[in-house]
Design a protein around this motif. Sequence first.
Motif, short mmCIF file in Angstrom:
data_model
loop_
_atom_site.label_atom_id
_atom_site.label_comp_id
_atom_site.label_asym_id
_atom_site.label_seq_id
_atom_site.Cartn_x
_atom_site.Cartn_y
_atom_site.Cartn_z
N ALA A 147 52.20 -29.87 7.78
CA ALA A 147 52.52 -28.35 7.72
C ALA A 147 52.19 -27.89 6.49
O ALA A 147 51.63 -26.63 6.58
CB ALA A 147 53.88 -28.17 8.23
N GLY A 148 52.54 -28.21 5.64
CA GLY A 148 52.47 -28.02 4.09
C GLY A 148 50.93 -27.72 3.91
O GLY A 148 50.48 -26.86 3.35
N SER A 208 48.24 -27.48 5.91
CA SER A 208 47.95 -26.40 6.67
C SER A 208 48.18 -24.85 6.08
O SER A 208 47.35 -24.08 6.04
CB SER A 208 48.52 -26.72 7.90
OG SER A 208 48.13 -25.44 8.69
N SER A 209 49.55 -24.82 5.72
CA SER A 209 49.75 -23.56 5.20
C SER A 209 48.98 -23.44 3.89
O SER A 209 48.75 -22.13 3.56
CB SER A 209 51.47 -23.35 4.94
OG SER A 209 51.59 -23.99 4.06
N ILE A 210 48.81 -24.13 3.11
CA ILE A 210 47.84 -23.92 1.92
C ILE A 210 46.63 -23.63 2.25
O ILE A 210 45.91 -22.78 1.64
CB ILE A 210 48.05 -25.40 0.96
CG1 ILE A 210 49.52 -25.38 0.24
CG2 ILE A 210 46.90 -25.19 -0.10
CD1 ILE A 210 49.79 -26.61 -0.35
N LYS A 211 45.77 -24.51 3.27
CA LYS A 211 44.76 -23.98 3.70
C LYS A 211 44.50 -22.67 4.31
O LYS A 211 43.54 -21.85 3.87
CB LYS A 211 44.01 -24.96 4.64
CG LYS A 211 43.70 -26.22 4.08
CD LYS A 211 43.24 -27.28 5.16
CE LYS A 211 42.81 -28.70 4.67
NZ LYS A 211 42.36 -29.43 5.88
N ASP A 212 45.53 -22.28 4.94
CA ASP A 212 45.54 -21.09 5.47
C ASP A 212 45.53 -19.74 4.62
O ASP A 212 45.00 -18.66 4.58
CB ASP A 212 46.63 -20.68 6.55
CG ASP A 212 46.62 -21.28 7.83
OD1 ASP A 212 45.17 -21.84 8.28
OD2 ASP A 212 47.45 -21.67 8.59
N ALA A 213 46.37 -20.12 3.22
CA ALA A 213 46.53 -19.04 2.41
C ALA A 213 45.18 -18.91 1.69
O ALA A 213 44.74 -17.80 1.11
CB ALA A 213 47.49 -19.60 1.36
N ARG A 256 42.07 -19.54 2.75
CA ARG A 256 41.48 -18.79 3.73
C ARG A 256 41.42 -17.13 3.50
O ARG A 256 40.36 -16.21 3.73
CB ARG A 256 41.54 -19.13 5.12
CG ARG A 256 40.66 -20.48 5.49
CD ARG A 256 40.89 -20.72 6.65
NE ARG A 256 40.59 -22.33 7.21
CZ ARG A 256 41.15 -22.82 7.83
NH1 ARG A 256 42.22 -22.37 8.43
NH2 ARG A 256 41.24 -24.20 8.08
N THR A 257 42.89 -16.68 3.73
CA THR A 257 43.14 -15.41 3.84
C THR A 257 42.80 -14.78 2.62
O THR A 257 42.37 -13.55 2.36
CB THR A 257 44.54 -15.18 4.09
OG1 THR A 257 45.41 -15.85 3.29
CG2 THR A 257 44.79 -15.59 5.43
#
Length: 116
Positions: free
Chosen positions: A51-52, A54-59, A61-62
């Motif tokens: 989950a960590g 994944s959240s870093i990758k999402d940040a 990308r945004t």
Amino acid sequence: MGKALAIIGGLIAMAGGVVLAIFVWWQEFYELIFGCIPPILFFGGLIAFIAGISSIKDAMRTKKLEEETEKEEPKAEEPAEEETEEEEAKIEEPAEEEKTEEKEETEEEPEEEKTE
């Protein structure tokens, strides 16, 4: 009647399981509970790790998308403003005509009601 038997049977089975776990197989039950703790900790940590990441990758990308949109916005803003002004002028003209038509219709309706 069948539903009531299922409920009663379930309660009896639960009570029997608790009695056997506490009085007869306490040592085995105790080892089972403590044997489950390490896998639960391992898999819980694995899920948190994923989950960590994944959240870093999402940040990332945004942030990348925001930077791209900031570069494209100055180019897109100039023509868009001109188009919107022309569209607003077109929209305002028919809107005024509709308002006058609505007023005429509302004035006619009370007269019709009086005749009935």
